[in-house]
Design an enzyme around this catalytic site. Sequence first.
Site, PDB file in Angstrom:
ATOM      1  N   ARG A   1     -18.053 -33.407  -5.609  1.00 12.79           N
ATOM      2  CA  ARG A   1     -16.936 -33.398  -5.269  1.00 12.79           C
ATOM      3  C   ARG A   1     -15.673 -33.648  -7.043  1.00 12.79           C
ATOM      4  O   ARG A   1     -14.339 -33.910  -6.730  1.00 12.79           O
ATOM      5  CB  ARG A   1     -16.080 -33.424  -4.242  1.00 12.79           C
TER       6      ARG A   1
ATOM      7  N   SER B   1     -11.735 -31.541   4.873  1.00 13.59           N
ATOM      8  CA  SER B   1     -12.783 -33.067   5.177  1.00 13.59           C
ATOM      9  C   SER B   1     -11.661 -33.517   4.418  1.00 13.59           C
ATOM     10  O   SER B   1     -11.594 -33.427   2.829  1.00 13.59           O
ATOM     11  CB  SER B   1     -14.029 -32.332   4.483  1.00 13.59           C
TER      12      SER B   1
ATOM     13  N   GLU C   1     -11.346 -37.542  -0.254  1.00 14.41           N
ATOM     14  CA  GLU C   1     -11.765 -36.371  -1.009  1.00 14.41           C
ATOM     15  C   GLU C   1     -10.006 -35.687  -1.627  1.00 14.41           C
ATOM     16  O   GLU C   1      -9.892 -34.771  -2.519  1.00 14.41           O
ATOM     17  CB  GLU C   1     -12.317 -35.556  -0.449  1.00 14.41           C
TER      18      GLU C   1
HETATM   19  N1  EPU Z   1     -21.179 -35.203  11.703  1.00 17.21           N
HETATM   20  C1  EPU Z   1     -20.964 -36.000  13.231  1.00 17.21           C
HETATM   21  N2  EPU Z   1     -19.944 -35.971  13.753  1.00 17.21           N
HETATM   22  C2  EPU Z   1     -18.664 -35.392  13.285  1.00 17.21           C
HETATM   23  C3  EPU Z   1     -19.287 -34.668  11.865  1.00 17.21           C
HETATM   24  C4  EPU Z   1     -20.577 -34.578  11.305  1.00 17.21           C
HETATM   25  O1  EPU Z   1     -22.314 -37.027  13.891  1.00 17.21           O
HETATM   26  O2  EPU Z   1     -18.101 -35.271  13.991  1.00 17.21           O
HETATM   27  C5  EPU Z   1     -22.912 -35.268  11.656  1.00 17.21           C
HETATM   28  C6  EPU Z   1     -23.951 -34.271  11.702  1.00 17.21           C
HETATM   29  O3  EPU Z   1     -25.040 -35.031  12.816  1.00 17.21           O
HETATM   30  C7  EPU Z   1     -23.981 -33.036  11.581  1.00 17.21           C
HETATM   31  C8  EPU Z   1     -23.221 -33.983  10.204  1.00 17.21           C
HETATM   32  O4  EPU Z   1     -22.744 -34.981  10.357  1.00 17.21           O
HETATM   33  O5  EPU Z   1     -25.017 -32.516  11.041  1.00 17.21           O
HETATM   34  C9  EPU Z   1     -23.156 -32.954   8.714  1.00 17.21           C
HETATM   35  O6  EPU Z   1     -22.182 -31.824   8.811  1.00 17.21           O
HETATM   36  P1  EPU Z   1     -21.722 -31.296   8.225  1.00 17.21           P
HETATM   37  O7  EPU Z   1     -22.273 -29.983   8.251  1.00 17.21           O
HETATM   38  O8  EPU Z   1     -19.823 -30.653   9.134  1.00 17.21           O
HETATM   39  O9  EPU Z   1     -21.265 -31.235   7.007  1.00 17.21           O
HETATM   40  P2  EPU Z   1     -20.508 -32.297   6.133  1.00 17.21           P
HETATM   41  O10 EPU Z   1     -21.398 -33.359   5.313  1.00 17.21           O
HETATM   42  O11 EPU Z   1     -19.299 -33.357   7.439  1.00 17.21           O
HETATM   43  C10 EPU Z   1     -19.635 -31.288   4.739  1.00 17.21           C
HETATM   44  C11 EPU Z   1     -18.630 -31.137   3.221  1.00 17.21           C
HETATM   45  C12 EPU Z   1     -17.717 -29.577   4.134  1.00 17.21           C
HETATM   46  C13 EPU Z   1     -18.987 -28.509   3.723  1.00 17.21           C
HETATM   47  C14 EPU Z   1     -20.226 -29.394   4.506  1.00 17.21           C
HETATM   48  C15 EPU Z   1     -21.404 -27.995   5.190  1.00 17.21           C
HETATM   49  C16 EPU Z   1     -17.832 -33.367   2.084  1.00 17.21           C
HETATM   50  C17 EPU Z   1     -17.148 -33.786   2.174  1.00 17.21           C
HETATM   51  N3  EPU Z   1     -17.414 -31.830   2.994  1.00 17.21           N
HETATM   52  O12 EPU Z   1     -19.315 -31.902   4.888  1.00 17.21           O
HETATM   53  O13 EPU Z   1     -17.587 -29.111   2.933  1.00 17.21           O
HETATM   54  O14 EPU Z   1     -18.350 -27.291   4.634  1.00 17.21           O
HETATM   55  O15 EPU Z   1     -21.061 -30.454   4.309  1.00 17.21           O
HETATM   56  O16 EPU Z   1     -21.599 -27.896   4.104  1.00 17.21           O
HETATM   57  O17 EPU Z   1     -19.034 -33.580   1.311  1.00 17.21           O
HETATM   58  C18 EPU Z   1     -14.562 -29.862   2.036  1.00 17.21           C
HETATM   59  O18 EPU Z   1     -15.068 -30.802   1.171  1.00 17.21           O
HETATM   60  O19 EPU Z   1     -13.527 -30.278   2.208  1.00 17.21           O
HETATM   61  C19 EPU Z   1     -15.977 -29.786   3.046  1.00 17.21           C
HETATM   62  C20 EPU Z   1     -15.276 -29.044   4.294  1.00 17.21           C
END
Ligand code: EPU
Length: 341
Positions: free
Chosen positions: A167, A241, A337
């Site tokens: 990012r 995010s 972010e």
């Molecule tokens: N999780 C929880 N609780 C929550 C959310 C997430 O426990 O409320 C845990 C879950 O175990 C899940 C893990 O976190 O398996 C990862 O969650 P998710 O796959 O939803 O991805 P993220 O790490 O929360 C990142 C990016 C997103 C992107 C997704 C998918 C960042 C800051 N965010 O989110 O990007 O869509 O991965 O690759 O890196 C954005 O940047 O705006 C964005 C939405």
Amino acid sequence: MQQNTSLKPYNTFGIDATAQYFASFSRVEELGTLLEYRNNLSVGGMQAPLLVLGGGSNILFTKNVAGLVLKNELKGIELIKEDADYYYIKAAAGEVWHDLVMYCVENNYAGLENLSLIPGNVGASPIQNIGAYGVEIKDVFYQLEAYHIQHHAIDIFGKDDCSFGYRESIFKQELKGQYIIVSVTFRLPKKPVLNISYGAIKEELENMKVQDVSIKNISQAVINIRSSKLPDPKQIGNAGSFFKNPTVSKFRRHVIVEEFPKLVSYQVDEMYYKLAAGWLIEQCGWKGYRKGDAGCHEKQALVLVNYGGAKGEEIIALSQEIIASVEKKFGVVLEREVNVV
Ligand code: EPU
């Protein structure tokens, strides 16, 4: 050129701030005139500040914007070149990101399908090296054209010039505020390298009972996952995010896991791990929390939401409470972010 324009339609958080001066541009040639106009505007005896807006999907307004807001409306997507191994697709900065992804999916150009349905415009994609489901745009980025605000000239940046990180890019650091992105060219391999490494994609493809993994199927799987977890900004204001997933040392992660064995983390390299900020926030009890019209999304704790009338300051105040509680419980400081203006 308009004055005191509401920015509510131009930010996905749906914050009702105003721009002192506002104009949009749909041709690069218009930039010279608009920027010259800005030179004659003064705010508090200083040159009027400039803010360039793309899709407004990664910004939080906490006050009215003094100075000039320029909305990038440059349009056009074309295949400009192909060689034995690659297609080169050039997209104007004001194109909607998902429209570009759909253009590629429909033409069977692989590389952007994992990035389906990300809100925002093409011009912002390199600024923060957007990423999702195992792919970042740096993986398929070829070059971009950017207009230098002071020199009134277009410079070309190759991949190595952009200092891409998680990012991150040079346009958020050393070159912040110096350029307006005009177009981005992507280099997409003719022999598709499909990426289904992300667990959620594999699961969704199984749910979809997909026989053959294709560009179209992956795109549809990503669309399904995103629509099920992430709030649609047209219905509930948000900017995706709100925080980055924090990177910590292997040692630090080990210490946290000792106390919280269910910690969700991913190894980055030998030394570092990324922690799932959504998990950290959920553990602190914020998921689904609402105070007035500001809240933490009920299905994805990393996303802060505006249920209608929240002010930017209320969202910021909530984010500060979240940062403090995560730090207290896990000793990890979350970084925002979203751009706060
Ligand atoms: N999780 C929880 N609780 C929550 C959310 C997430 O426990 O409320 C845990 C879950 O175990 C899940 C893990 O976190 O398996 C990862 O969650 P998710 O796959 O939803 O991805 P993220 O790490 O929360 C990142 C990016 C997103 C992107 C997704 C998918 C960042 C800051 N965010 O989110 O990007 O869509 O991965 O690759 O890196 C954005 O940047 O705006 C964005 C939405």
